[in-house]
Design a protein around this motif. Structure first.
Motif, PDB file in Angstrom:
ATOM      1  N   UNK A   1     -27.855  -3.469   8.060  1.00  0.00           N
ATOM      2  CA  UNK A   1     -28.143  -3.958   6.714  1.00  0.00           C
ATOM      3  C   UNK A   1     -29.475  -3.380   6.253  1.00  0.00           C
ATOM      4  N   UNK A   2     -29.485  -2.807   5.084  1.00  0.00           N
ATOM      5  CA  UNK A   2     -30.690  -2.199   4.546  1.00  0.00           C
ATOM      6  C   UNK A   2     -31.353  -3.135   3.538  1.00  0.00           C
ATOM      7  N   UNK A   3     -32.467  -3.700   3.922  1.00  0.00           N
ATOM      8  CA  UNK A   3     -33.276  -4.477   2.998  1.00  0.00           C
ATOM      9  C   UNK A   3     -34.663  -4.612   3.621  1.00  0.00           C
ATOM     10  N   UNK A   4     -35.639  -4.847   2.783  1.00  0.00           N
ATOM     11  CA  UNK A   4     -37.007  -4.963   3.279  1.00  0.00           C
ATOM     12  C   UNK A   4     -37.162  -6.209   4.138  1.00  0.00           C
ATOM     13  N   UNK A   5     -37.903  -6.059   5.238  1.00  0.00           N
ATOM     14  CA  UNK A   5     -38.238  -7.191   6.102  1.00  0.00           C
ATOM     15  C   UNK A   5     -37.000  -7.959   6.574  1.00  0.00           C
ATOM     16  N   UNK A   6     -35.942  -7.217   6.899  1.00  0.00           N
ATOM     17  CA  UNK A   6     -34.745  -7.856   7.452  1.00  0.00           C
ATOM     18  C   UNK A   6     -34.759  -7.737   8.968  1.00  0.00           C
ATOM     19  N   UNK A   7     -34.398  -8.850   9.632  1.00  0.00           N
ATOM     20  CA  UNK A   7     -34.291  -8.842  11.089  1.00  0.00           C
ATOM     21  C   UNK A   7     -33.047  -9.607  11.507  1.00  0.00           C
ATOM     22  N   UNK A   8     -32.487  -9.209  12.624  1.00  0.00           N
ATOM     23  CA  UNK A   8     -31.359  -9.967  13.163  1.00  0.00           C
ATOM     24  C   UNK A   8     -31.794 -11.386  13.520  1.00  0.00           C
ATOM     25  N   UNK A   9     -32.973 -11.480  14.168  1.00  0.00           N
ATOM     26  CA  UNK A   9     -33.450 -12.772  14.641  1.00  0.00           C
ATOM     27  C   UNK A   9     -34.916 -12.943  14.285  1.00  0.00           C
ATOM     28  N   UNK A  10     -35.233 -14.042  13.616  1.00  0.00           N
ATOM     29  CA  UNK A  10     -36.620 -14.400  13.340  1.00  0.00           C
ATOM     30  C   UNK A  10     -36.974 -15.611  14.187  1.00  0.00           C
ATOM     31  N   UNK A  11     -38.078 -15.519  14.906  1.00  0.00           N
ATOM     32  CA  UNK A  11     -38.506 -16.568  15.831  1.00  0.00           C
ATOM     33  C   UNK A  11     -39.784 -17.202  15.303  1.00  0.00           C
ATOM     34  N   UNK A  12     -39.763 -18.514  15.130  1.00  0.00           N
ATOM     35  CA  UNK A  12     -40.934 -19.247  14.662  1.00  0.00           C
ATOM     36  C   UNK A  12     -41.652 -19.822  15.881  1.00  0.00           C
ATOM     37  N   UNK A  13     -42.825 -19.310  16.182  1.00  0.00           N
ATOM     38  CA  UNK A  13     -43.591 -19.779  17.330  1.00  0.00           C
ATOM     39  C   UNK A  13     -43.763 -18.701  18.373  1.00  0.00           C
ATOM     40  N   UNK A  14     -45.020 -18.375  18.692  1.00  0.00           N
ATOM     41  CA  UNK A  14     -45.323 -17.323  19.649  1.00  0.00           C
ATOM     42  C   UNK A  14     -45.834 -17.855  20.970  1.00  0.00           C
ATOM     43  N   UNK A  15     -45.263 -18.974  21.428  1.00  0.00           N
ATOM     44  CA  UNK A  15     -45.595 -19.488  22.753  1.00  0.00           C
ATOM     45  C   UNK A  15     -44.721 -18.822  23.807  1.00  0.00           C
ATOM     46  N   UNK A  16     -44.792 -19.286  25.054  1.00  0.00           N
ATOM     47  CA  UNK A  16     -43.987 -18.690  26.120  1.00  0.00           C
ATOM     48  C   UNK A  16     -42.493 -18.655  25.818  1.00  0.00           C
ATOM     49  N   UNK A  17     -41.952 -19.718  25.206  1.00  0.00           N
ATOM     50  CA  UNK A  17     -40.514 -19.740  24.931  1.00  0.00           C
ATOM     51  C   UNK A  17     -40.178 -18.835  23.752  1.00  0.00           C
TER      52      UNK A  17
END
Length: 324
Positions: A1-17
Motif C-alpha cells: 500500500x502506497x501512502x505516507x507514514x503507513x505501516x503494517x503494525x504500529x506499536x504504542x509503547x517502547x518498553x521490553x514488550x
C-alpha cells in the motif's frame, strides 16, 4: 500500500514488550513503528536507581538474545543497557519522546495521531504498561510537594523523617535504602504484615529492622493526613501524629484507562477493570487492535510481568499472520 507514514503494525509503547513486538513484526516481514512517549524502556528508566529485579536474567530476555550478568539478579542499569542494545541490534523503527494522542479506525485502517505526526496502520498493538499513573490515597495534604509517588535515590532522604506507605517490594526497598542512608523511617502498612510478594532475600532484612526498632512499622494502619511538618496515622489504637519531612506513598500504579477507552477498548467499571481482550490472541473488542504486556491485567498489576508476557508478541503476530 502506497501512502505516507503507513505501516503494517504500529506499536504504542517502547518498553521490553513493545520492543519484543517490533522484533516479532520484523521477523515476519511486517513493516512496523514503535511510538514511545518517553525514553526507551521509559518505565524501567524511572525505576529506583538501585533496584534489583525479582526475575533472573534469562527470564527477561527477548529476541533470543542472552542477557548476560554476573549478578544473581540483574539490576536496573543492566536492564537499561540490555534493552537498548537489543533495540539497536534489530535496528527497530522506534520513535521516542512522541506521544500517541488518538487512534481511530476508518475503512479498515487505523489512523493514529501523535503530538508530532500522523500515521496509518493495518494493526495496532498497545503495550503501554501501568507505571504512569499512581494510585492516590485521597487524603488531605497529598498534594504537598513532600509527598512523592515515585522513589528514586535514597541519598536525597539522608537525615530526614521519612514515612513510607505500602508493604510491597517498592515500599520495602525504599524503607531499607533510606534507612541505610541515615533517614528515620516509619513504615505504614494497611494489612497485618509485610506482603508475601516481597523478594525472598529482602524479607529477612526488613523483618529484622522492624524487630530491632530501626524501622518503626504500623500495621493495620493507614496514613490519614499530611501537613508541612507532620503526618497523621490512623492505627488500631487511634490516630497518632509524628514529625515528618517526606512521604513516599508507594501505593501502586494503574494503566491509563482513559486512553484505552478513548481508543475504543471496553473496560468493566468494576475491579479489577481488565480491558476486554481475547487471552488466546490478545485482540481487543476492536478488530486489529491488540494488547500486550502488563496493561492486560488492568488493576491486577501483579498478574503480568516481562517474563510471562513476552509470549504476547508471538501470540499477536501469529494471529495477524493467520488473518492475512
Amino acid at each position: 500500500m502506497q501512502m505516507d507514514n503507513y505501516y503494517d503494525i504500529l506499536i504504542v509503547g517502547g518498553g521490553p514488550i513493545g520492543i519484543a513486538c517490533g522484533i516479532e513484526a520484523q521477523k515476519h516481514n511486517k513493516s512496523h513503528i514503535i511510538i514511545e512517549k518517553g525514553c526507551l524502556v521509559n518505565s524501567l528508566y524511572h525505576y529506583p536507581v538501585n533496584m534489583t529485579f525479582f526475575s533472573s536474567a534469562e527470564r527477561l530476555e527477548i529476541g533470543n538474545t542472552p542477557f548476560v550478568t554476573t549478578n544473581p539478579k540483574p539490576k536496573r542499569a543492566e536492564a537499561l543497557e540490555y534493552y537498548r542494545r537489543i533495540e539497536q541490534k534489530f535496528n527497530l523503527n522506534t520513535h521516542l519522546f512522541e506521544e500517541v494522542l488518538a487512534i481511530q479506525k476508518e475503512e479498515g485502517l487505523f489512523k493514529v495521531q501523535t503530538n508530532k505526526d500522523q500515521y496509518t496502520a493495518k494493526q495496532v498493538i498497545v503495550a503501554t504498561g501501568f507505571y504512569d499513573i499512581p494510585m492516590l490515597m485521597d487524603i488531605p495534604g497529598e498534594e504537598l510537594p513532600k509527598v512523592k509517588h515515585y522513589y528514586d535515590d535514597p541519598h536525597y532522604y539522608a537525615k530526614q523523617q521519612v514515612l513510607v506507605v505500602g508493604a510491597s517490594n517498592s515500599s520495602i526497598d525504599a524503607a531499607l535504602e533510606t534507612f541505610r542512608k541515615g533517614a528515620q523511617v516509619t513504615l505504614v502498612v494497611r494489612g497485618p504484615a509485610i506482603s508475601p510478594r516481597v523478594k525472598y532475600w529482602v524479607r529477612p532484612d526488613i523483618d529484622n529492622r522492624i524487630a530491632f526498632g530501626e524501622v518503626k512499622a504500623y500495621f493495620n494502619s493507614c496514613l490519614s493526613r499530611v501537613t508541612e511538618k507532620e503526618a497523621y496515622i490512623q492505627t488500631p489504637e487511634g490516630e497518632i501524629c509524628i514529625p515528618n519531612d517526606f512521604v513516599l506513598a508507594l501505593t501502586g500504579y494503574r494503566p491509563n484507562f482513559q486512553f484505552l477507552r478513548k481508543i475504543g477498548i471496553e473496560i468493566p467499571e468494576e475491579k479489577p477493570m481488565i480491558p476486554m481482550h481475547n487471552p488466546e490472541t490478545m485482540e481487543t473488542n476492536v478488530p486489529g487492535l491488540y494488547l500486550a504486556g502488563v496493561v492486560c491485567g488492568g488493576l491486577n498489576t501483579h498478574l503480568w510481568f516481562i517474563e510471562n508476557s513476552r509470549i504476547h508478541a508471538q501470540m499477536i503476530l501469529q494471529h495477524i499472520i493467520q488473518q492475512a
